[in-house]
Design a protein around this motif. Structure first.
Motif, mmCIF file in Angstrom:
data_model
loop_
_atom_site.group_PDB
_atom_site.id
_atom_site.type_symbol
_atom_site.label_atom_id
_atom_site.label_comp_id
_atom_site.label_asym_id
_atom_site.label_seq_id
_atom_site.Cartn_x
_atom_site.Cartn_y
_atom_site.Cartn_z
ATOM 1 N N ARG A 109 0.864 -1.178 0.000
ATOM 2 C CA ARG A 109 0.000 0.000 0.000
ATOM 3 C C ARG A 109 0.895 1.220 0.000
ATOM 4 O O ARG A 109 1.870 1.290 0.735
ATOM 5 C CB ARG A 109 -0.885 0.029 1.244
ATOM 6 N N ILE A 110 0.527 2.210 -0.799
ATOM 7 C CA ILE A 110 1.319 3.428 -0.902
ATOM 8 C C ILE A 110 0.535 4.571 -0.278
ATOM 9 O O ILE A 110 -0.626 4.805 -0.617
ATOM 10 C CB ILE A 110 1.665 3.734 -2.371
ATOM 11 N N THR A 112 -0.597 8.353 0.534
ATOM 12 C CA THR A 112 -0.748 9.586 -0.246
ATOM 13 C C THR A 112 -0.763 10.773 0.705
ATOM 14 O O THR A 112 -1.090 10.639 1.876
ATOM 15 C CB THR A 112 -2.051 9.564 -1.068
ATOM 16 N N SER A 113 -0.433 11.926 0.180
ATOM 17 C CA SER A 113 -0.391 13.121 1.010
ATOM 18 C C SER A 113 -1.802 13.610 1.304
ATOM 19 O O SER A 113 -2.745 13.326 0.577
ATOM 20 C CB SER A 113 0.402 14.229 0.305
ATOM 21 N N SER A 114 -1.922 14.378 2.377
ATOM 22 C CA SER A 114 -3.224 14.933 2.728
ATOM 23 C C SER A 114 -3.558 16.086 1.787
ATOM 24 O O SER A 114 -2.695 16.621 1.100
ATOM 25 C CB SER A 114 -3.212 15.422 4.170
ATOM 26 N N TYR A 115 -4.774 16.481 1.787
ATOM 27 C CA TYR A 115 -5.231 17.535 0.886
ATOM 28 C C TYR A 115 -5.235 18.875 1.609
ATOM 29 O O TYR A 115 -6.265 19.399 1.986
ATOM 30 C CB TYR A 115 -6.625 17.216 0.359
#
Length: 184
Positions: A109-110, A112-115
């Motif tokens: 699983r990769i 991801t950055s937060s928004y």
């Protein structure tokens, strides 16, 4: 026939595993109490044969994918996406133009950055890195401490003048905040 990123291999066996972690707590009577279950990464062991004129190219690709941690897609009886680990080959006289192969694929699983771009401006200002964090105090090394103790013995007045001149020469650093932050 199965494929790994478009490369054909003859798979003899697929062995998927579906492990979980179960935390247990001992109790005075009866069996241990289980209070939490967490899924581990799925794994699948694959054994098979690679033969043909492209056998060396396929082996080179699998080595490169394993060494670099490249995420590969496997499609056989099951579909699986993950990283190749434990790559092993066997070269016997039974396979003239190829080799036997076995490896394990592990699910990945990769993150991801937060928004932060969609946050309101006051909250976004708190997530942005601060350009300058202010004045920082420096520590003296052991060497400079030993030298300063020797300097005190020789001449006390000259050393105090030197420290005052150093303090006078250093400019005061101010903290800078980005525009739109509540502290600007």
């Amino acid at each position: 026939m199965a494929k790994i990123d478009g490369h054909y291999i003859l798979v003899e066996q697929e062995s998927p595993t579906f492990d979980v972690d179960i935390t247990t707590q001992p109790v005075e009577k009866d069996i241990d109490m289980m209070d939490h279950v967490q899924r581990k990464a799925r794994t699948m062991g694959i054994t098979g044969v690679v033969a043909g004129s492209d056998a060396s190219k396929i082996l080179a690709y699998l080595k490169k994918a394993s060494d670099s941690g490249q995420i590969v897609k496997y499609v056989g009886r099951m579909a699986f996406t993950g990283i190749i680990s434990g790559l092993a080959t066997g070269h016997t006289n039974q396979i003239a133009n190829g080799y036997s192969i076995s490896f394990t694929m592990t699910e990945v699983r990769i993150a991801t950055s937060s928004y932060s771009a969609k946050l309101p401006t006051p909250v976004k200002a708190q997530t942005v890195k601060i350009v300058n964090s202010g004045t920082k105090q420096t520590k003296e090394s052991k060497k400079s401490k030993s030298k300063s103790s020797k300097d005190k013995d020789k001449s006390k007045p000259s050393k105090s003048k030197k420290t005052k001149s150093k303090k006078e020469k250093e400019p005061v650093k101010k903290v800078k905040f980005k525009p739109g932050s509540p502290w600007a």
